[in-house]
Design an enzyme around this catalytic site. Sequence first.
Site, PDB file in Angstrom:
ATOM      1  N   PHE A 116      -5.294 -11.784  10.338  1.00  0.00           N
ATOM      2  CA  PHE A 116      -4.237 -11.733   9.331  1.00  0.00           C
ATOM      3  C   PHE A 116      -3.546 -13.096   9.243  1.00  0.00           C
ATOM      4  O   PHE A 116      -3.084 -13.626  10.257  1.00  0.00           O
ATOM      5  CB  PHE A 116      -3.211 -10.655   9.671  1.00  0.00           C
ATOM      6  CG  PHE A 116      -2.206 -10.402   8.583  1.00  0.00           C
ATOM      7  CD1 PHE A 116      -2.510  -9.564   7.522  1.00  0.00           C
ATOM      8  CD2 PHE A 116      -0.956 -11.013   8.603  1.00  0.00           C
ATOM      9  CE1 PHE A 116      -1.592  -9.330   6.515  1.00  0.00           C
ATOM     10  CE2 PHE A 116      -0.044 -10.788   7.604  1.00  0.00           C
ATOM     11  CZ  PHE A 116      -0.357  -9.947   6.551  1.00  0.00           C
ATOM     12  N   ASN A 153       0.665   5.561  15.461  1.00  0.00           N
ATOM     13  CA  ASN A 153      -0.490   6.367  15.823  1.00  0.00           C
ATOM     14  C   ASN A 153      -0.417   6.633  17.326  1.00  0.00           C
ATOM     15  O   ASN A 153       0.521   6.197  18.005  1.00  0.00           O
ATOM     16  CB  ASN A 153      -1.809   5.709  15.398  1.00  0.00           C
ATOM     17  CG  ASN A 153      -2.060   4.370  16.079  1.00  0.00           C
ATOM     18  OD1 ASN A 153      -1.615   4.117  17.202  1.00  0.00           O
ATOM     19  ND2 ASN A 153      -2.779   3.479  15.398  1.00  0.00           N
ATOM     20  N   GLY A 191      -5.377  15.057  13.632  1.00  0.00           N
ATOM     21  CA  GLY A 191      -4.221  15.369  12.795  1.00  0.00           C
ATOM     22  C   GLY A 191      -2.985  14.565  13.131  1.00  0.00           C
ATOM     23  O   GLY A 191      -3.062  13.421  13.579  1.00  0.00           O
ATOM     24  N   ASN A 249       0.816  -1.209   0.000  1.00  0.00           N
ATOM     25  CA  ASN A 249       0.000   0.000   0.000  1.00  0.00           C
ATOM     26  C   ASN A 249       0.852   1.262   0.000  1.00  0.00           C
ATOM     27  O   ASN A 249       0.569   2.228  -0.713  1.00  0.00           O
ATOM     28  CB  ASN A 249      -0.911   0.018   1.240  1.00  0.00           C
ATOM     29  CG  ASN A 249      -1.998  -1.029   1.196  1.00  0.00           C
ATOM     30  OD1 ASN A 249      -2.358  -1.527   0.135  1.00  0.00           O
ATOM     31  ND2 ASN A 249      -2.518  -1.385   2.354  1.00  0.00           N
ATOM     32  N   GLY A 285      -3.609   4.795   7.303  1.00  0.00           N
ATOM     33  CA  GLY A 285      -2.264   5.030   7.828  1.00  0.00           C
ATOM     34  C   GLY A 285      -1.182   4.751   6.805  1.00  0.00           C
ATOM     35  O   GLY A 285      -0.169   5.451   6.737  1.00  0.00           O
ATOM     36  N   ASP A 286      -1.388   3.718   5.989  1.00  0.00           N
ATOM     37  CA  ASP A 286      -0.421   3.400   4.933  1.00  0.00           C
ATOM     38  C   ASP A 286      -0.329   4.554   3.934  1.00  0.00           C
ATOM     39  O   ASP A 286       0.762   4.914   3.474  1.00  0.00           O
ATOM     40  CB  ASP A 286      -0.836   2.126   4.196  1.00  0.00           C
ATOM     41  CG  ASP A 286      -1.015   0.945   5.126  1.00  0.00           C
ATOM     42  OD1 ASP A 286      -0.498   0.989   6.264  1.00  0.00           O
ATOM     43  OD2 ASP A 286      -1.678  -0.026   4.720  1.00  0.00           O
TER      44      ASP A 286
END
Length: 328
Positions: A116, A195, A228, A52, A256-257
């Site tokens: 996953f 994050n 932000g 990504n 995020g990617d």
Amino acid sequence: MRIAVTGSIATDHLMTFEGRFADSLVVEQLDKISLSFLAEDLQIRRGGVAANIAFGMGNLGLRPILVGAVGEDFRDYRSWLVRHGVDCDSILVSEVRHTARFVCTTDSDMAQIATFYAGAMSEARAIELGPVAERLGGLDLVVVSPNDPEAMLRHTAECRSRGIPFAADPSQQLAWMDGESIRQLIDGATYLFTNEYEAALAEQKTGWSPAEIAERVHTRIITKGRDGVTVAAKGQDPVHVPIAREARTADPTGVGDAFRAGFLAGLGWGLPAEQCAQVGSMLATYVIETVGTQEYELGQQRFLARFAEAYGAGAADVVRPHLHCLRP
């Protein structure tokens, strides 16, 4: 700028649940949880954190080097990435395992439950970065994103031994790594991406305070959702960059990617950290507006108009010369 992006390459199976997970959770019975949710939709998309990020960078005109492990079922996906500007010549192809799978259900609150399957990703620990650097005449930065944990530690150690700057992006793997592994992963990083929750988790597991982490990395980037992103470089005052508002919310997977892709593209263009974060935030907005992590399309005029709306005409003028690769 020659940027190698290491990490997961996967297929995403994305489902939507027209309800709230929270309504089906009984706090007193979580140790006996047994639930299923009726999904309203299924989308099968290309994904994986490293793929990504590389896709986003390629869309912005860079030529990132994707480094990871896949199965023999990767042929069509490889063609797609190459067509979007990604160098795939340093990917290891497993002879016995399938490409990794990410299965995720998103509810009406944008909460997610996911599984996953690592598959071929577990073989990434066999990849050496030296031959990649030799093929390209050197590397300016290696991004160590979520991957087989042994591969992440190997890539980080090799970057240190070869003197290659690296960006630590542990993300989801922080939950599985112990404090010593996390310390090895982030110590000496030129950039550290997390994050807000991951930042606190890294501090808790390593036992390092925010000040101690700030001493061990050059630039710390902490994304804070709708609040932000904060960029703190050693010896400089922290910079806060607000989000670029989305036109609609479709699916948060891969946001995020996309931020990392835009930030790294800004680095490749030679922009200051604040403008890098602005580009990252703008690209992240495109992803949250689409289902799938690589389904967005960028148009130069639309991108610049939205960028100017979010960050001002002056900021858009700084970015404009680097967007010649985009269709009008």
